[in-house]
Write an enzyme that holds these catalytic residues in place. Structure first.
Site, PDB file in Angstrom:
ATOM      1  N   GLY A   1       0.812  -1.214   0.000  1.00 26.36           N
ATOM      2  CA  GLY A   1       0.000   0.000   0.000  1.00 26.36           C
ATOM      3  C   GLY A   1       0.850   1.270   0.000  1.00 26.36           C
TER       4      GLY A   1
ATOM      5  N   HIS B   1      -8.806  14.895   3.245  1.00 25.21           N
ATOM      6  CA  HIS B   1      -7.903  13.843   2.756  1.00 25.21           C
ATOM      7  C   HIS B   1      -8.176  13.549   1.277  1.00 25.21           C
ATOM      8  CE1 HIS B   1      -7.261  13.137   7.053  1.00 25.21           C
ATOM      9  NE2 HIS B   1      -6.125  12.553   6.691  1.00 25.21           N
ATOM     10  N   HIS B   2      -7.268  12.801   0.696  1.00 20.21           N
ATOM     11  CA  HIS B   2      -7.348  12.400  -0.709  1.00 20.21           C
ATOM     12  C   HIS B   2      -8.629  11.608  -1.005  1.00 20.21           C
ATOM     13  CE1 HIS B   2      -6.121   8.359   0.658  1.00 20.21           C
ATOM     14  NE2 HIS B   2      -5.333   9.017   1.482  1.00 20.21           N
TER      15      HIS B   2
ATOM     16  N   LYS C   1      -9.345   7.805   0.323  1.00 20.27           N
ATOM     17  CA  LYS C   1      -9.468   7.421   1.743  1.00 20.27           C
ATOM     18  C   LYS C   1     -10.837   6.789   1.997  1.00 20.27           C
ATOM     19  CE  LYS C   1      -8.720   9.032   6.461  1.00 20.27           C
ATOM     20  NZ  LYS C   1      -7.913   7.846   6.807  1.00 20.27           N
TER      21      LYS C   1
ATOM     22  N   GLY D   1      -8.668   9.038  11.540  1.00 19.74           N
ATOM     23  CA  GLY D   1      -8.245   8.660  12.901  1.00 19.74           C
ATOM     24  C   GLY D   1      -7.741   9.867  13.672  1.00 19.74           C
TER      25      GLY D   1
END
Ligand code: NAD
Length: 245
Positions: free
Chosen positions: A12, A134-135, A138, A144
């Site tokens: 990943g 976020h991108h 996600k 988190g």
């Protein structure tokens, strides 16, 4: 001496980033595993297990870590309350560093947010809100890191999860004083932005951290791996690793 690491989620984005910088940071990825690989042999041969995979993969891997008596660094996010508490219970047997965000800057943001929340308590009439971006790939929301920021604010104001408003839509009425707003934006290739906002009457404080390179998480995870190798069983945060608590 280099720390031997079993890295789960090695194919990943985070896995590749950790692998790329591991040798320069005193660590060796002795066993890279991804979906479909068997971790058993690799666990026995490593010093520390690092997990940056998928929510469902953490619990079975943590069980294997307990059986093998290996310390664990968990970076994967999105676990439900039941999974969280079962994994946390393993910390009576093995040391675990569990952090929703391994960056030094974000952990400083946690620290500063705690101080700000103490000063700007419910009597101060400042309304706290958390905004994250976020991108587009996600999978979980809020992040988190946003969860941890919400937890700091919630504990400080003695509120419950029900008093966190995840987005607002329609005729929601005036903002209750006993509420924390949470807003997750998604798009493009944003590595991770987090803002804690305290809106008062006539003034506003915004504490913002912007990540521009995911290597900051990789560096932190490897630092945690080196630190946890010599720790007794227990549940630790990145703030413990950085000496902020
Ligand atoms: P990604 O989707 O790019 O990579 C996840 C990898 O895990 C994939 O290669 C996938 O094949 C693999 N995987 C799936 N099931 C698996 C299994 N059972 N065993 C082993 N590997 C398995 O995601 P990413 O961006 O690398 O992020 C991974 C996790 O880390 C996410 O939960 C993300 O939110 C979290 N994350 C945490 C931090 C932090 O600082 N704590 C920072 C960035 C990302």
């Amino acid at each position: 001496m280099s720390v031997n690491i079993l890295l789960s989620g090695s194919a990943g984005r985070m896995g590749r980033s950790i692998t790329e910088i591991s040798e320069d940071n005193g660590c060796h990825i002795s066993c890279p595993i991804d979906v479909g690989d068997d971790p058993i042999q690799g666990i026995n041969d490593c010093d520390v297990v690092i997990d940056f995979s998928l929510r469902e993969a953490t619990l079975p891997l943590a069980r294997l870590c307990v059986d093998a008596g290996k310390p664990m660094v968990i970076g994967t996010t999105g676990h439900g309350p039941a999974e969280k508490s079962e994994i946390e219970s393993f910390s009576s047997k093995i040391p675990i560093v569990w952090a929703g965000n391994f960056s030094t800057g974000v952990n400083l943001l946690f620290y500063i947010t705690e101080i700000a929340a103490r000063v700007l308590d419910s009597s101060s009439k400042f309304d706290p809100e958390v905004i994250e971006m976020h991108h587009r790939l996600k999978k979980d929301a809020p992040s988190g890191t946003a969860d941890r920021l919400l937890e700091i604010l919630k504990n400080s104001r003695e509120l419950t999860d029900k008093q966190i408003a995840h987005g607002r839509n329609g005729m929601v009425g005036e903002r209750p004083a006993k509420e924390i707003g949470s807003h997750a934006l998604r798009g493009g290739d944003v590595v991770g932005d987090h803002t804690v906002l305290f809106a008062g009457m006539g003034e506003r404080i915004e504490l913002t951290h912007r990540a521009t390179d995911r290597k900051i998480f990789a560096v932190g995870a490897l630092r945690a791996a080196k630190w946890i190798r010599d720790q007794p069983p227990g549940l630790f945060s990145m703030q413990d690793v950085l000496g902020l608590v």
